[in-house]
Every structure is written in C-alpha cells, then in structure tokens.
Design a protein around this motif. Sequence first.
Motif, mmCIF file in Angstrom:
data_model
loop_
_atom_site.group_PDB
_atom_site.id
_atom_site.type_symbol
_atom_site.label_atom_id
_atom_site.label_comp_id
_atom_site.label_asym_id
_atom_site.label_seq_id
_atom_site.Cartn_x
_atom_site.Cartn_y
_atom_site.Cartn_z
ATOM 1 N N ARG A 45 0.915 -1.041 0.040
ATOM 2 C CA ARG A 45 -0.164 -0.011 -0.199
ATOM 3 C C ARG A 45 0.791 1.343 -0.015
ATOM 4 N NH1 ARG A 45 -3.650 2.381 -2.222
ATOM 5 N NH2 ARG A 45 -4.798 0.491 -2.148
ATOM 6 N N GLN A 46 1.976 1.267 0.765
ATOM 7 C CA GLN A 46 2.892 2.211 0.716
ATOM 8 C C GLN A 46 3.588 2.542 -0.774
ATOM 9 O OE1 GLN A 46 5.112 1.206 4.022
ATOM 10 N NE2 GLN A 46 4.183 2.371 5.299
ATOM 11 N N VAL A 47 3.763 1.529 -1.406
ATOM 12 C CA VAL A 47 4.339 1.806 -2.842
ATOM 13 C C VAL A 47 3.195 2.249 -3.584
ATOM 14 C CG1 VAL A 47 5.084 0.265 -4.699
ATOM 15 C CG2 VAL A 47 6.162 -0.103 -2.499
ATOM 16 N N MET A 48 1.967 1.683 -3.342
ATOM 17 C CA MET A 48 0.822 2.294 -4.221
ATOM 18 C C MET A 48 0.634 3.620 -4.166
ATOM 19 S SD MET A 48 -1.633 -1.352 -3.834
ATOM 20 C CE MET A 48 -3.031 -0.628 -4.790
ATOM 21 N N ASP A 49 0.601 4.168 -2.953
ATOM 22 C CA ASP A 49 0.492 5.566 -2.598
ATOM 23 C C ASP A 49 1.459 6.394 -2.572
ATOM 24 O OD1 ASP A 49 -2.165 4.896 -2.501
ATOM 25 O OD2 ASP A 49 -2.322 4.712 -0.239
ATOM 26 N N MET A 50 2.639 5.970 -2.814
ATOM 27 C CA MET A 50 3.891 6.960 -3.165
ATOM 28 C C MET A 50 4.343 7.321 -1.878
ATOM 29 S SD MET A 50 5.423 7.012 -6.243
ATOM 30 C CE MET A 50 4.747 6.637 -8.047
ATOM 31 N N GLN A 51 4.355 6.633 -0.609
ATOM 32 C CA GLN A 51 4.796 6.873 0.709
ATOM 33 C C GLN A 51 5.917 6.182 0.956
ATOM 34 O OE1 GLN A 51 1.404 7.227 3.235
ATOM 35 N NE2 GLN A 51 -0.040 7.922 1.687
ATOM 36 N N VAL A 52 7.018 6.007 0.031
ATOM 37 C CA VAL A 52 8.229 5.203 0.567
ATOM 38 C C VAL A 52 9.295 6.126 0.434
ATOM 39 C CG1 VAL A 52 9.796 3.360 -0.445
ATOM 40 C CG2 VAL A 52 7.366 3.203 -0.755
ATOM 41 N N GLY A 53 10.185 5.965 1.639
ATOM 42 C CA GLY A 53 11.233 6.721 1.938
ATOM 43 C C GLY A 53 12.394 6.120 0.935
ATOM 44 N N ALA A 54 12.994 6.725 -0.112
ATOM 45 C CA ALA A 54 13.960 6.116 -0.938
ATOM 46 C C ALA A 54 15.087 7.095 -1.340
ATOM 47 C CB ALA A 54 13.148 5.402 -2.151
ATOM 48 N N ALA A 55 16.091 6.914 -1.445
ATOM 49 C CA ALA A 55 17.186 7.740 -1.948
ATOM 50 C C ALA A 55 17.155 7.720 -3.452
ATOM 51 C CB ALA A 55 18.549 7.415 -1.340
ATOM 52 N N GLU B 253 17.820 -4.790 -12.043
ATOM 53 C CA GLU B 253 19.292 -4.400 -11.288
ATOM 54 C C GLU B 253 19.234 -2.995 -10.834
ATOM 55 O OE1 GLU B 253 22.300 -5.026 -14.204
ATOM 56 O OE2 GLU B 253 21.887 -7.318 -14.240
ATOM 57 N N TYR B 254 18.644 -2.134 -11.355
ATOM 58 C CA TYR B 254 18.648 -0.531 -10.864
ATOM 59 C C TYR B 254 18.081 -0.553 -9.696
ATOM 60 C CZ TYR B 254 18.328 4.257 -10.187
ATOM 61 O OH TYR B 254 18.330 5.680 -9.874
ATOM 62 N N LEU B 255 16.857 -1.234 -9.459
ATOM 63 C CA LEU B 255 15.924 -1.137 -8.227
ATOM 64 C C LEU B 255 16.847 -1.615 -7.258
ATOM 65 C CD1 LEU B 255 12.571 -2.387 -9.614
ATOM 66 C CD2 LEU B 255 13.354 0.149 -9.048
ATOM 67 N N ALA B 256 17.676 -2.648 -7.327
ATOM 68 C CA ALA B 256 18.483 -3.297 -6.166
ATOM 69 C C ALA B 256 19.562 -2.217 -5.547
ATOM 70 C CB ALA B 256 19.059 -4.498 -6.634
ATOM 71 N N THR B 257 19.834 -1.220 -6.367
ATOM 72 C CA THR B 257 20.714 -0.114 -6.057
ATOM 73 C C THR B 257 20.203 0.876 -4.772
ATOM 74 O OG1 THR B 257 20.730 1.384 -7.688
ATOM 75 C CG2 THR B 257 21.957 -0.468 -8.014
ATOM 76 N N ILE B 258 18.837 1.006 -4.774
ATOM 77 C CA ILE B 258 18.492 2.203 -3.993
ATOM 78 C C ILE B 258 18.191 1.824 -2.636
ATOM 79 C CG2 ILE B 258 16.378 3.552 -3.910
ATOM 80 C CD1 ILE B 258 15.815 3.128 -7.086
ATOM 81 N N ARG B 259 18.569 2.852 -1.860
ATOM 82 C CA ARG B 259 18.545 2.387 -0.575
ATOM 83 C C ARG B 259 17.302 3.283 0.228
ATOM 84 N NH1 ARG B 259 20.255 -1.383 -2.036
ATOM 85 N NH2 ARG B 259 22.357 -2.088 -2.005
ATOM 86 N N LYS B 260 17.127 2.968 1.413
ATOM 87 C CA LYS B 260 16.090 3.509 2.046
ATOM 88 C C LYS B 260 16.521 5.244 2.732
ATOM 89 C CE LYS B 260 12.758 3.068 6.038
ATOM 90 N NZ LYS B 260 12.428 2.158 7.128
#
Length: 421
Positions: free
Chosen positions: A182-192, A228-235
């Motif tokens: 749900r947080q992904v669906m609503d763009m409520q993710v803390g990502a660098a 592969e790109y998604l695996a590089t992104i940190r919180k």
Amino acid sequence: MAGTLTFDGRTYPDGRASDPKALGWMQGSPPPADRRIEFGKQALLGFPQIRWTLCHTREFLPTVNVWRGDGGPSTFAREDLAGDIEALAFDDLQGRRMQWQDALADTYTDGIVVLHRGRIVYERYIGELQAHVPHSCFSVTKSYACTLAAMLVHEGVVDERRPIAHWLPEMRGTAWEDATLRQVMDMQVGAAYSEAYADSAADVWAYSRAGGTMARPPGYDGPGNFYEYLATIRKDGAHGEAISYKTVNTEVLCWVMKRATGLSLARMLSERLWAPLGCEQDAYFTVDPIGVPMGGGGMSAALRDLARFGEAMRCDGAFNGKQVVPAAVVADIARGSDPAKFAKAGYALLPGYSYRSMWWVAHDEHGTFEARGIHGQRIYVAPGAEMVIARFGSHPVAANSGNDPITLAQFRALAGLLRGR
C-alpha cells in the motif's frame, strides 16, 4: 500568430511556431541532417524535437504490444459542442485571460478529446498526432498499472499490508524491504532517489539509462535493466509519512504483480482493461534490455482509448455494458487519501489534493481525479460534471508546473460549462 513563451527563465517557440509538421522533422528521403532525429545523437525529449518524437517512440526503442483483442471497438455517440467550447474564455492561475484555442497552443497540446455523459463533444488533433497514432503517455501509465494492482488487492490475489520483500526477496537491503504494498501504491516510500527532470544529475536519468530509454555513454558499466537498478536504491527516511513521488515505486509494483500472477504487465493490461474496454488501437510499452515493460511511464496509446478508460472510471468502473473495474476499486481511488501527507510534497499548484493508487485526487466540487504525465499528458475525470478529458501534449518543460497554470483553470472552466448543460 506564432511567437515565443518563457518558462523558468528560458524562451521557447510557442505551440504554433514549434508545429512539427511545419518544422519538417524526419521528412525527406533521407531527411536532411538538421531535420533528423537519431537515438543517441539527439535527445528524444529535447525541444522542439519532442513534438515529433512522442508520436514515434517505437521507432527508437524496443517495445512490446498491448493487444486490443479480437472484438470490434466500442463506439462513442457524438454531440458537437465545438462552437461553445472554443468560445470559452477563462482566467488562468496567474490571472491571465485566456481563450480556448490559445490555451491549447500555449500548453503545446498534440490532441484532446472531451466526453460529456459518454459522448464525444470535442476532438482535435494538432501537429504530428492523428486519431489512430499512439502517443507517449509517460506517467499516465502509472494510473493504469496501479489500477490493475488495486484490482488484484480487491480480489485477494495480493495483500496490500504485506512488505514488498514478501514477494521480492531481491529487495532485502533496499528501500522497499520493509515498505508495504500500500505504501508503494500511494508513493509513501522513503527512498534515496531524485526525480527532478531539470537536473541532469538526477537519479531519474540513471534509471532511464538502466532501462535503455536513454543512450548509455561509452564504457557504461551501471545496472543493465530495471531490476538491477532497483536493487541499488537504499532507504532514506520513514515510510508512510508523506507523498514522495518516485517512478521507481511503480517498477517495484509491476514486479510484484508479475511475481504474484505470472503475467507480464502488457498481457495483464490487454486482458483486464484494453480488450474489455473495446479499445480501437493496440497500445505498446517500451521494454528494458531483458524485456521488462516500463510500468512507470513507458506506455504509448491512442487518445480515444485513454478516454475510454477515463469514462469507465467516471462510471464506477462500468463501460460499454461491462463492469471492467470493480466499483469498490474506483470508489477507493476517488475518495483519495490524506491531503496532509500530500501537502508535504510541495505541489504549490495542487492545494487540497491527495494521492491514491497512483491517481491524483483533487477533492473539488466535481469530485475530480486525474492521471498525469510529464510534458502535459492527462486523463481528467470529473464525475460531478459528467466529463472526461484525455489530452496529449509535448510541452518543453517536463514538470506539469509548466502547463498546470493554464490546464487546471481550463479544465475546471470546461467542467463548469458542461455541468450546467
């Protein structure tokens, strides 16, 4: 009369002066060097080339088809209100008095379809676009993808409360390890991850190079595909506290759907929406080097087919005698989410909005909710006015802050006109 417009301190030819047919892009055999557009040599989203390229994406990038099915297309009744609509004048958000036709030109409109009570009351194609030609949708794609995800949640196929790592163990150690669906669906993710299109160093361009939508420089040794790109992104920060609009969330969402159902995004869209809506034309997605469709912004489609989806959403998910999207899914989207969380994102032109399942919800007198894409793409659903607008554009400024001062006022004025009929 053609002229110029200034955005963020830069001056551009206006919509009339930048007409791609008049400029002769890619005309001739071969086209002359100064009218030629080649992947890796010219920026496909550079201006004014973008006014041609958004109707020709699959000529530059690998794609996968979204089949419209083997049935005949659904049909629209028509009522010509062009005279009334083109006579419409309104004040834009900066206080300028605008005429309808000037507003189309000054927002670099490529095509627009207006539905009122399910009838086409206005339809125009400008420049390179034609009724049967697919045009880049950019982030309108997100609203299609997340509507499919919301349908899977409604059906119990996926549980929105579970963390992403439940489906994607590959995401352990990344920003999404402990983020819920749900947080992904609503763009409520803390990502660098940064998505400032005007910044050439923003992460969105690294994402584009990984997916192959932007040419890779000589010696490139970065991620070779979206996964592969998604695996590089940190919180970066807490989840669930504010809207933080990042396209990579949609790629994670689409990966979860593929893992949960075994179906590609293109096939799921065909079977669940495109064919049931009776779309006129096949759509297509750009794909990365391992064939993954770009769920965050890679769809191209014909304009009337966007209007079909918008009309289904206006009518609680029903279209052409079929319940295409469950009414409960549409109601959940239209209700929106917490405007306080949206306000933290800083969209000054969208006061009072919220964001739910990758739709932008206005909470206005018309119950408006929108699918929005960079450079001016839009599905504008206004149930209170019984109106849907589908619009394609090729604005020189990627961010919708370039066209919203006109577009938002223009569409609201049209809703007011049609609501009173």
